[in-house]
Design a protein around this motif. Structure first.
Motif, PDB file in Angstrom:
ATOM      1  N   LYS A  92      55.267  -1.067 -28.026  1.00 13.59           N
ATOM      2  CA  LYS A  92      54.522  -0.053 -27.277  1.00 13.59           C
ATOM      3  C   LYS A  92      54.521  -0.314 -25.779  1.00 13.59           C
ATOM      4  O   LYS A  92      54.224   0.559 -24.993  1.00 13.59           O
ATOM      5  CB  LYS A  92      53.096   0.089 -27.796  1.00 13.59           C
ATOM      6  CG  LYS A  92      52.127  -0.987 -27.349  1.00 13.59           C
ATOM      7  CD  LYS A  92      51.060  -0.404 -26.462  1.00 13.59           C
ATOM      8  CE  LYS A  92      50.125  -1.450 -25.938  1.00 13.59           C
ATOM      9  NZ  LYS A  92      49.482  -1.059 -24.717  1.00 13.59           N
ATOM     10  N   ARG A  93      54.900  -1.509 -25.369  1.00 14.46           N
ATOM     11  CA  ARG A  93      54.867  -1.852 -23.943  1.00 14.46           C
ATOM     12  C   ARG A  93      55.717  -0.918 -23.095  1.00 14.46           C
ATOM     13  O   ARG A  93      55.463  -0.732 -21.919  1.00 14.46           O
ATOM     14  CB  ARG A  93      55.333  -3.296 -23.740  1.00 14.46           C
ATOM     15  CG  ARG A  93      54.234  -4.275 -24.045  1.00 14.46           C
ATOM     16  CD  ARG A  93      54.512  -5.645 -23.483  1.00 14.46           C
ATOM     17  NE  ARG A  93      53.382  -6.518 -23.781  1.00 14.46           N
ATOM     18  CZ  ARG A  93      53.486  -7.652 -24.430  1.00 14.46           C
ATOM     19  NH1 ARG A  93      54.650  -8.089 -24.837  1.00 14.46           N
ATOM     20  NH2 ARG A  93      52.417  -8.379 -24.660  1.00 14.46           N
ATOM     21  N   ALA A  94      56.728  -0.339 -23.694  1.00 18.20           N
ATOM     22  CA  ALA A  94      57.595   0.575 -22.947  1.00 18.20           C
ATOM     23  C   ALA A  94      56.880   1.869 -22.596  1.00 18.20           C
ATOM     24  O   ALA A  94      57.351   2.636 -21.769  1.00 18.20           O
ATOM     25  CB  ALA A  94      58.852   0.873 -23.763  1.00 18.20           C
ATOM     26  N   ASN A  95      55.738   2.117 -23.219  1.00 11.54           N
ATOM     27  CA  ASN A  95      55.048   3.383 -23.006  1.00 11.54           C
ATOM     28  C   ASN A  95      53.551   3.130 -22.856  1.00 11.54           C
ATOM     29  O   ASN A  95      52.886   2.737 -23.809  1.00 11.54           O
ATOM     30  CB  ASN A  95      55.317   4.328 -24.176  1.00 11.54           C
ATOM     31  CG  ASN A  95      54.818   5.725 -23.904  1.00 11.54           C
ATOM     32  OD1 ASN A  95      53.912   5.935 -23.108  1.00 11.54           O
ATOM     33  ND2 ASN A  95      55.404   6.683 -24.566  1.00 11.54           N
ATOM     34  N   SER A  96      53.023   3.383 -21.685  1.00 10.18           N
ATOM     35  CA  SER A  96      51.607   3.123 -21.434  1.00 10.18           C
ATOM     36  C   SER A  96      50.688   4.185 -22.040  1.00 10.18           C
ATOM     37  O   SER A  96      49.475   4.085 -21.916  1.00 10.18           O
ATOM     38  CB  SER A  96      51.355   3.020 -19.931  1.00 10.18           C
ATOM     39  OG  SER A  96      51.697   4.245 -19.305  1.00 10.18           O
ATOM     40  N   ASN A  97      51.247   5.187 -22.685  1.00  8.53           N
ATOM     41  CA  ASN A  97      50.429   6.227 -23.310  1.00  8.53           C
ATOM     42  C   ASN A  97      49.884   5.798 -24.666  1.00  8.53           C
ATOM     43  O   ASN A  97      49.227   6.579 -25.339  1.00  8.53           O
ATOM     44  CB  ASN A  97      51.244   7.512 -23.494  1.00  8.53           C
ATOM     45  CG  ASN A  97      51.610   8.141 -22.165  1.00  8.53           C
ATOM     46  OD1 ASN A  97      50.845   8.066 -21.210  1.00  8.53           O
ATOM     47  ND2 ASN A  97      52.777   8.735 -22.096  1.00  8.53           N
ATOM     48  N   HIS A  98      50.183   4.582 -25.070  1.00 11.94           N
ATOM     49  CA  HIS A  98      49.718   4.078 -26.362  1.00 11.94           C
ATOM     50  C   HIS A  98      48.743   2.930 -26.132  1.00 11.94           C
ATOM     51  O   HIS A  98      49.072   1.944 -25.488  1.00 11.94           O
ATOM     52  CB  HIS A  98      50.901   3.596 -27.207  1.00 11.94           C
ATOM     53  CG  HIS A  98      51.847   4.681 -27.578  1.00 11.94           C
ATOM     54  ND1 HIS A  98      51.607   5.565 -28.601  1.00 11.94           N
ATOM     55  CD2 HIS A  98      53.043   5.046 -27.043  1.00 11.94           C
ATOM     56  CE1 HIS A  98      52.615   6.413 -28.696  1.00 11.94           C
ATOM     57  NE2 HIS A  98      53.497   6.126 -27.756  1.00 11.94           N
ATOM     58  N   LEU A  99      47.526   3.093 -26.660  1.00 14.11           N
ATOM     59  CA  LEU A  99      46.509   2.047 -26.587  1.00 14.11           C
ATOM     60  C   LEU A  99      46.419   1.348 -27.929  1.00 14.11           C
ATOM     61  O   LEU A  99      46.566   1.986 -28.979  1.00 14.11           O
ATOM     62  CB  LEU A  99      45.151   2.643 -26.230  1.00 14.11           C
ATOM     63  CG  LEU A  99      45.068   3.378 -24.895  1.00 14.11           C
ATOM     64  CD1 LEU A  99      43.693   4.027 -24.741  1.00 14.11           C
ATOM     65  CD2 LEU A  99      45.336   2.432 -23.747  1.00 14.11           C
ATOM     66  N   VAL A 100      46.148   0.053 -27.897  1.00 16.13           N
ATOM     67  CA  VAL A 100      45.985  -0.693 -29.147  1.00 16.13           C
ATOM     68  C   VAL A 100      44.784  -1.620 -29.007  1.00 16.13           C
ATOM     69  O   VAL A 100      44.598  -2.280 -27.991  1.00 16.13           O
ATOM     70  CB  VAL A 100      47.269  -1.470 -29.529  1.00 16.13           C
ATOM     71  CG1 VAL A 100      47.654  -2.468 -28.462  1.00 16.13           C
ATOM     72  CG2 VAL A 100      47.112  -2.155 -30.879  1.00 16.13           C
ATOM     73  N   SER A 101      43.959  -1.603 -30.053  1.00 11.78           N
ATOM     74  CA  SER A 101      42.740  -2.408 -30.073  1.00 11.78           C
ATOM     75  C   SER A 101      42.684  -3.212 -31.365  1.00 11.78           C
ATOM     76  O   SER A 101      43.274  -2.825 -32.369  1.00 11.78           O
ATOM     77  CB  SER A 101      41.497  -1.517 -30.048  1.00 11.78           C
ATOM     78  OG  SER A 101      41.537  -0.621 -28.978  1.00 11.78           O
ATOM     79  N   ILE A 102      41.947  -4.298 -31.298  1.00 13.95           N
ATOM     80  CA  ILE A 102      41.515  -4.974 -32.524  1.00 13.95           C
ATOM     81  C   ILE A 102      40.053  -4.591 -32.699  1.00 13.95           C
ATOM     82  O   ILE A 102      39.272  -4.639 -31.750  1.00 13.95           O
ATOM     83  CB  ILE A 102      41.671  -6.502 -32.430  1.00 13.95           C
ATOM     84  CG1 ILE A 102      43.141  -6.887 -32.282  1.00 13.95           C
ATOM     85  CG2 ILE A 102      41.059  -7.163 -33.667  1.00 13.95           C
ATOM     86  CD1 ILE A 102      43.373  -8.383 -32.067  1.00 13.95           C
ATOM     87  N   TYR A 103      39.704  -4.196 -33.902  1.00 10.92           N
ATOM     88  CA  TYR A 103      38.355  -3.715 -34.204  1.00 10.92           C
ATOM     89  C   TYR A 103      37.803  -4.575 -35.337  1.00 10.92           C
ATOM     90  O   TYR A 103      38.255  -4.458 -36.473  1.00 10.92           O
ATOM     91  CB  TYR A 103      38.446  -2.251 -34.640  1.00 10.92           C
ATOM     92  CG  TYR A 103      37.147  -1.498 -34.636  1.00 10.92           C
ATOM     93  CD1 TYR A 103      36.815  -0.667 -33.577  1.00 10.92           C
ATOM     94  CD2 TYR A 103      36.257  -1.603 -35.694  1.00 10.92           C
ATOM     95  CE1 TYR A 103      35.635   0.046 -33.578  1.00 10.92           C
ATOM     96  CE2 TYR A 103      35.075  -0.895 -35.695  1.00 10.92           C
ATOM     97  CZ  TYR A 103      34.764  -0.074 -34.635  1.00 10.92           C
ATOM     98  OH  TYR A 103      33.591   0.626 -34.623  1.00 10.92           O
ATOM     99  N   ASN A 104      36.861  -5.452 -35.020  1.00 12.39           N
ATOM    100  CA  ASN A 104      36.352  -6.402 -36.016  1.00 12.39           C
ATOM    101  C   ASN A 104      34.882  -6.184 -36.316  1.00 12.39           C
ATOM    102  O   ASN A 104      34.059  -6.141 -35.398  1.00 12.39           O
ATOM    103  CB  ASN A 104      36.550  -7.835 -35.532  1.00 12.39           C
ATOM    104  CG  ASN A 104      38.002  -8.254 -35.514  1.00 12.39           C
ATOM    105  OD1 ASN A 104      38.827  -7.687 -36.212  1.00 12.39           O
ATOM    106  ND2 ASN A 104      38.317  -9.250 -34.722  1.00 12.39           N
ATOM    107  N   ASN A 105      34.574  -6.070 -37.596  1.00 12.64           N
ATOM    108  CA  ASN A 105      33.192  -6.067 -38.061  1.00 12.64           C
ATOM    109  C   ASN A 105      32.778  -7.521 -38.259  1.00 12.64           C
ATOM    110  O   ASN A 105      33.492  -8.293 -38.899  1.00 12.64           O
ATOM    111  CB  ASN A 105      33.071  -5.309 -39.385  1.00 12.64           C
ATOM    112  CG  ASN A 105      33.151  -3.824 -39.182  1.00 12.64           C
ATOM    113  OD1 ASN A 105      32.260  -3.231 -38.588  1.00 12.64           O
ATOM    114  ND2 ASN A 105      34.221  -3.208 -39.655  1.00 12.64           N
ATOM    115  N   ILE A 106      31.634  -7.879 -37.736  1.00 15.07           N
ATOM    116  CA  ILE A 106      31.196  -9.273 -37.752  1.00 15.07           C
ATOM    117  C   ILE A 106      30.046  -9.454 -38.744  1.00 15.07           C
ATOM    118  O   ILE A 106      29.078  -8.690 -38.743  1.00 15.07           O
ATOM    119  CB  ILE A 106      30.745  -9.720 -36.338  1.00 15.07           C
ATOM    120  CG1 ILE A 106      31.847  -9.459 -35.304  1.00 15.07           C
ATOM    121  CG2 ILE A 106      30.320 -11.188 -36.351  1.00 15.07           C
ATOM    122  CD1 ILE A 106      33.172 -10.162 -35.579  1.00 15.07           C
ATOM    123  N   ASN A 107      30.175 -10.476 -39.564  1.00 11.81           N
ATOM    124  CA  ASN A 107      29.154 -10.827 -40.551  1.00 11.81           C
ATOM    125  C   ASN A 107      29.139 -12.345 -40.708  1.00 11.81           C
ATOM    126  O   ASN A 107      29.818 -13.051 -39.961  1.00 11.81           O
ATOM    127  CB  ASN A 107      29.440 -10.111 -41.879  1.00 11.81           C
ATOM    128  CG  ASN A 107      30.848 -10.377 -42.359  1.00 11.81           C
ATOM    129  OD1 ASN A 107      31.230 -11.514 -42.607  1.00 11.81           O
ATOM    130  ND2 ASN A 107      31.646  -9.316 -42.467  1.00 11.81           N
TER     131      ASN A 107
END
Length: 195
Positions: A92-107
């Motif tokens: 995805k680095r070739a295109n800044s129109n794509h965002l990527v996240s890590i989404y963690n539920n914490i317990n």
């Protein structure tokens, strides 16, 4: 694309995009979903970036180690998921129109790994890391002391503060949509709020 267990399993996301005629509007639309990352092979990632011009994809990993990931996910797929995520970020680095996240539920199964989660997000190079306490859906799901509660609030607060400090130090965009130092409302309190 939400409401299905894993949007990339058996090409489900691509089938949905085809049904809604996404290709005709891909210049104007942002594709958003949450994935466990298991199905996102290099071939699948290439197909995605060929079809989608703008996206915001959250990877739900919920761990920073293989052992904890297996405890939570019941599958021994941590290394596969992290490798797939690294490939996603690289492609995805070739295109800044794509965002990527890590989404963690914490317990209580993973609260001790919050700082390691920050380190992982930094090493992989995601755009942001989102962490929030696992919730019991207003008492519908009985999770007991596994979630943020009176017995463990001090631990959640301390670990969230350490993770935030490390994120600031490393320059990781860390978001806490829900506080780790405030107990969630009980089902009784929610009923009172609705009245």
């Amino acid at each position: 694309v939400l409401g299905i267990a894993e949007p990339f399993w058996k090409d489900a996301a691509f089938q949905i995009l085809e049904k809604v005629g996404f290709a005709d509007f891909k210049h104007q639309c942002k594709f958003h979903t949450n994935t466990n990352g298991i199905c996102l092979t290099d071939k699948m990632i290439s197909k995605f970036f060929d079809l989608v011009e703008h996206s915001d994809v959250s990877w739900s990993i919920d761990a920073a180690t293989r052992i904890t990931h297996k405890k939570i996910r019941r599958l021994d797929t941590f290394d596969l998921v992290v490798d797939n995520l690294k490939n996603w970020v690289k492609m995805k680095r070739a295109n800044s129109n794509h965002l990527v996240s890590i989404y963690n539920n914490i317990n209580m199964l993973n609260v001790h790994e919050m700082s390691q989660m920050v380190q992982l997000a930094y090493e992989v190079g995601v755009d942001q890391l989102i962490m929030l306490p696992t919730h019991d859906q207003a008492g519908i799901v009985q999770l007991g002391d596994l979630i943020l509660c009176e017995k463990n609030i001090k631990l959640f607060k301390e670990e969230s503060e350490k993770a935030k400090d490390l994120a600031d130090e490393l320059g990781v965009a860390l978001r806490y949509p829900t506080r780790f130092d405030v107990l969630p409302p009980s089902p009784q309190q929610l009923v009172q709020l609705q009245v």
